[in-house]
Design an enzyme around this catalytic site. Structure first.
Site, short mmCIF file in Angstrom:
data_model
loop_
_atom_site.label_atom_id
_atom_site.label_comp_id
_atom_site.label_asym_id
_atom_site.label_seq_id
_atom_site.Cartn_x
_atom_site.Cartn_y
_atom_site.Cartn_z
N SER A 150 38.55 38.80 18.58
CA SER A 150 38.40 37.73 19.16
C SER A 150 37.09 37.39 20.80
O SER A 150 37.44 39.25 20.70
CB SER A 150 39.53 37.06 19.73
N TYR A 163 47.21 39.14 24.26
CA TYR A 163 46.68 39.27 22.48
C TYR A 163 44.49 39.79 23.10
O TYR A 163 44.81 40.16 22.43
CB TYR A 163 45.56 37.59 22.89
#
Length: 252
Positions: A150, A163
Site C-alpha cells: 500500500s 496498517y
C-alpha cells in the site's frame, strides 16, 4: 503494459495460491488467473464465499481447490505447503493478498489486540507463507510471488499507524526474499493497487464515492502478468495508479 491483450492461456498447467481469495482483489485475481489457465488454490476464511468463487471459476471453464484457512493458524499454513507438495510437487505462483486495515486512530490509542492482529495477518502470515511455500516455488521453472502492499507504507499518514507499519514491514520482507532468490527461478514482486472499489477502502474512506474508483477487475490482468513465466522483475513495486515499476530508494 496497460491495454495490451494477454496471450491465450499464458498460465496453462500452472499452480497458483491466492490468499484472501473470496472477495475484492483476491477474488478478481483468482478469476483472472484461472481464466489464464492456472489451477487456483483459493485460500480464505469463509467457506461459503469460497464456494461462490468456485462456482464462478468453473462457470468460466477454470479449476480451483478451496482451502478454508485462517492465516493466523500458522500450523495450517505449514500443512498447506505439505499438501501442495504431496499433490503437485511444486508451486508456480503465490499471490499474498490477504490483509486487514485495523482501526484508524492515534498510535497511543491503538488496542494491543488490534495491533497484534494487523501484524499477524499483514506481516507474519506472509512470512509463514514464504517459509512454507518457498521450497515449492523453487521447484517451479519460474516461481512467481506477488504481495499486495500500500502507499501507506511510505506516506506514513496520521492515524494509519498499524496498517502503515505492517505494509512497510511487508515491503522489507518481500525485498529481502527477492534478494535471497536472485539466483533462482523465483521472482518476488510488490504490488501497490492504490484506491480501488473494495470493502477495505470503504471502511477507510466511508464518505468516498466508490463509482470514482477503479475496480479489482481492472487490476487483475496485471497480477496475471506478474505471475507469468516471462515476468523478470523482482524486488520492486508495481504501482497500479501510475502503471510504473518503482524501485525503493535509500534515504537521501
Amino acid at each position: 503494459m496497460a491495454g495490451t491483450p494477454l496471450p491465450h492461456k499464458p498460465l496453462a498447467d500452472r499452480i497458483a495460491v491466492v490468499t484472501g481469495a473470496s472477495r475484492g482483489i483476491g477474488r478478481a485475481a483468482s478469476l483472472a488467473l484461472a481464466a489464464a489457465g492456472a489451477h487456483v488454490i483459493a485460500v480464505a476464511r469463509t467457506q461459503g464465499a469460497l464456494e461462490e468463487l468456485d462456482d464462478a471459476v468453473r462457470a468460466a471453464g477454470g479449476s480451483a481447490t478451496l482451502v478454508p484457512l485462517d492465516l493466523c493458524d500458522y500450523d495450517a499454513i505449514d500443512r498447506l505447503g505439505a499438501a501442495i507438495h504431496e499433490r503437485w510437487g511444486r508451486l508456480d505462483v503465490l499471490v499474498g493478498n490477504a490483509g486487514v486495515l485495523g482501526k484508524l486512530m492515534p498510535l497511543g490509542h491503538v488496542d494491543p489486540k488490534v495491533w497484534s492482529n494487523v501484524m499477524d495477518v499483514n506481516v507474519t502470515a506472509n512470512w509463514r507463507l514464504i517459509r512454507s511455500l518457498d521450497p515449492l516455488l523453487r521447484r517451479s521453472d519460474a516461481g512467481r510471488a506477488v504481495f499486495v502492499t500500500s502507499g501507506a507504507a511510505s506516506s506514513c499518514r496520521a492515524y494509519w499507524g498499524p496498517y502503515a507499519v505492517s505494509k512497510a514491514a511487508l515491503e522489507a520482507l518481500v525485498r529481502t526474499y527477492a534478494a535471497e532468490t536472485a539466483t533462482t527461478p523465483v521472482r518476488a514482486m510488490l504490488l501497490n493497487p492504490g484506491p480501488l472499489r473494495t470493502a477495505m477502502r470503504k471502511a477507510a474512506m466511508p464518505g468516498e464515492d466508490p463509482e470514482t474508483l477503479r475496480t479489482p477487475e481492472d487490476l487483475a490482468p496485471h497480477i496475471v502478468r506478474m505471475a507469468s513465466p516471462d515476468w523478470s522483475g523482482s524486488g520492486t513495486i508495481f504501482d497500479f495508479p501510475t502503471g510504473q515499476i518503482l524501485t525503493p530508494q535509500k534515504p537521501a
